[in-house]
Enzyme design. Structure first.
Site, PDB file in Angstrom:
ATOM      1  CD1 TRP A   1      -3.552   3.211  -1.300  1.00  0.00           C
ATOM      2  CD2 TRP A   1      -2.982   4.089   0.669  1.00  0.00           C
ATOM      3  NE1 TRP A   1      -2.587   2.403  -0.752  1.00  0.00           N
ATOM      4  CE2 TRP A   1      -2.215   2.926   0.465  1.00  0.00           C
ATOM      5  CE3 TRP A   1      -2.791   4.811   1.848  1.00  0.00           C
ATOM      6  CZ2 TRP A   1      -1.278   2.471   1.385  1.00  0.00           C
ATOM      7  CZ3 TRP A   1      -1.854   4.360   2.770  1.00  0.00           C
ATOM      8  CH2 TRP A   1      -1.109   3.209   2.542  1.00  0.00           C
ATOM      9  CG  HIS A   2      -4.404   7.217   4.205  1.00  0.00           C
ATOM     10  ND1 HIS A   2      -3.940   7.970   3.148  1.00  0.00           N
ATOM     11  CD2 HIS A   2      -3.337   7.001   5.002  1.00  0.00           C
ATOM     12  CE1 HIS A   2      -2.646   8.206   3.308  1.00  0.00           C
ATOM     13  NE2 HIS A   2      -2.255   7.619   4.422  1.00  0.00           N
ATOM     14  N   GLY A   3      -8.495   4.938   3.590  1.00  0.00           N
ATOM     15  CA  GLY A   3      -9.646   4.268   4.173  1.00  0.00           C
ATOM     16  C   GLY A   3     -10.961   4.673   3.551  1.00  0.00           C
TER      17      GLY A   3
END
Length: 479
Positions: free
Chosen positions: A325-327
């Site tokens: 989700w973060h990248g």
């Protein structure tokens, strides 16, 4: 528009005055003003992406109304999956398209085949991961009949785009935030003062702690091959305080700003660096995302209800998805995997819910055992943050290798005394206020007005003195 910009310093008072002194007689006008202000706030970055958030809002608003009319399970499920595919489709395209293309090409190259990649020059819309999850939670809760779908489109648009928390959270649930748009808000002086106090602390975290730590963290990470092990460790520590000051500072400003307009947002950080184990850390770090994954992914997968294998599987899924989700970078996935490994012994020993209360709840200082627990938890968190900050896995591994050698015992070549003192001051205030929603919520409240305002003026002075020459964006804008 950045919170720490002159634009926002002009924007906020204008919206505040219009909200309380021009549109205060009509709830619909107030909500419409918030929608307009939120679109201006978001469009200030790039007006072209307003169409994306408006389209996503209209899709989920319409699907919510259709779910209200539809009782047939198959059709209700089709409506739900339409919302999921539309929202995650946008998120996947803008955030992960090039990542999957590049890895697809590398996979074929490994087997000796060469194909020409067709990557795109894609700009990642600010805050897309946050408002996508926020609007998805609405549709899912309506589908599960936990929430009555709204027919008030203005309130719904305001809920999705509410400018204080639009681009970096907290990720609010419709069950908590949406009903607040239905009720007439009254201005309360005490709540506004409390909001300003939290905004002040958020700015201190961002400008004084995060931005100044960022300068040294960037300097060390960007030239890691040139530094000793002790200096690399300092770089990891600076990034550890940078990301906490940056993200929790944004949350404080968002929550405080919301309070100025009569809204209550949920706490997003609860002093995570005072955690005694990694499970407690994840109950206190980015709480709105952790609980989102718990309620909409972990529990539907079976949570902890099954056997050991199911518990382990679900734990790794939740952490890996959180990392992704973060990248779109393998470093985030490894960061999630590493945290899952940290969590696993607690899960298997059924000790992942041992530390539910605040550390040193009834005393000024922690016990020796608690101090060691906090130190170990903080230490492994620092190591995990290296993967989060590194450019790629090769960089992360070389950075770790650079730390753990004989130069680790040498004096760091970069050790800014003023910043270290500020970090220690920051930790002291956080420790004193660890039982509150934010560190200075009640600090000096019962003291004389002179002492209280001297403290506030000291924070304001520090903010002006230590403002970085170059304006620093919030880290989580990229997510």
């Amino acid at each position: 528009m950045l919170f720490n910009s002159l634009d926002f310093a002009v924007f906020l008072p204008i919206v505040f005055i219009l909200y309380w002194f021009v549109t205060d007689k009509s709830l619909k006008l107030q909500n419409a003003l918030l929608v307009l202000a939120s679109y201006v706030f978001y469009g200030w970055w790039d007006w072209r992406f307003l169409s994306l958030i408006i389209f996503s809002s209209l899709v989920d608003y319409t699907i919510g109304l259709q779910l209200k009319k539809e009782d047939k399970p198959s059709k209700r499920k089709l409506l739900l999956w339409t919302s999921i595919l539309v929202n995650l489709g946008f998120l996947g395209f803008f955030k992960y398209y090039n990542f999957f293309v590049d890895n697809f090409v590398e996979a074929f190259s490994f087997f000796g085949s060469k194909i020409q990649p067709n990557t795109l020059d894609i700009i990642l819309p600010v805050g897309i991961s946050f408002y996508t999850f926020q609007t998805l939670s609405y549709t899912i809760d309506v589908y599960k009949r936990k929430l009555e779908p709204t027919e008030d489109i203005v309130s719904f648009l305001a809920f999705v785009s509410f400018f204080p928390q639009l681009v970096a959270g907290p990720i609010e649930r419709a069950t908590h935030l949406l009903p607040q748009f239905y009720k007439k808000r009254q201005f309360h002086y005490s709540k506004a003062v409390d909001g300003c106090r939290q905004i002040l602390w958020g700015f201190f975290k961002k400008v004084v702690i995060a931005d100044n730590c960022a300068e040294y963290a960037n300097q060390i990470f960007n030239n890691s091959a040139e530094h000793s092990g002790s200096t690399l460790l300092m770089g990891a520590l600076f990034f550890t305080f940078q990301i906490y000051g940056d993200f929790s500072g944004y949350s404080d400003i968002a929550i405080g700003t919301s309070r100025l307009f009569g809204f209550n947002l949920k706490q997003n950080f609860a002093f995570p660096y005072f955690s005694r184990d990694i499970a407690e850390f994840w109950r206190r770090w980015h709480m709105s995302l952790s609980t989102w994954f718990r309620d909409y992914l972990y529990i539907p997968l079976g949570g902890s209800r099954g056997g050991t294998w199911m518990k382990v599987r679900n734990t790794f899924i939740i952490f890996l998805v959180s990392g992704f989700w973060h990248g779109a970078n393998w470093t985030f996935i490894v960061w999630g995997f590493l945290n899952a490994l940290y969590f696993l012994p607690l899960l298997l020993a059924n000790r992942n819910r041992n530390n539910l209360n605040v550390v040193a709840q009834d005393s000024y200082l922690p016990t020796l055992k608690e101090s060691m627990q906090m130190l170990i938890t903080f230490g492994i968190t620092v190591l995990a943050w290296i993967f989060f900050r590194a450019e790629n896995l090769t960089h992360a591994m070389s950075y770790l290798k650079g730390i753990f050698n004989k130069t680790l015992l040498s004096l760091p070549s970069i050790r800014p005394t003023n910043l270290i003192i500020l970090i220690l001051f920051f930790l002291l205030i956080e420790w004193i206020g660890r039982r509150q929603q934010y560190a200075i919520e009640v600090l000096f409240i019962k003291q004389s007005r002179f002492i209280k305002w001297m403290f506030y003026m000291m924070l304001i002075t520090l903010i002006f003195l230590f403002t970085s020459d170059s304006q620093q964006e919030f880290i989580y804008f990229q997510f």
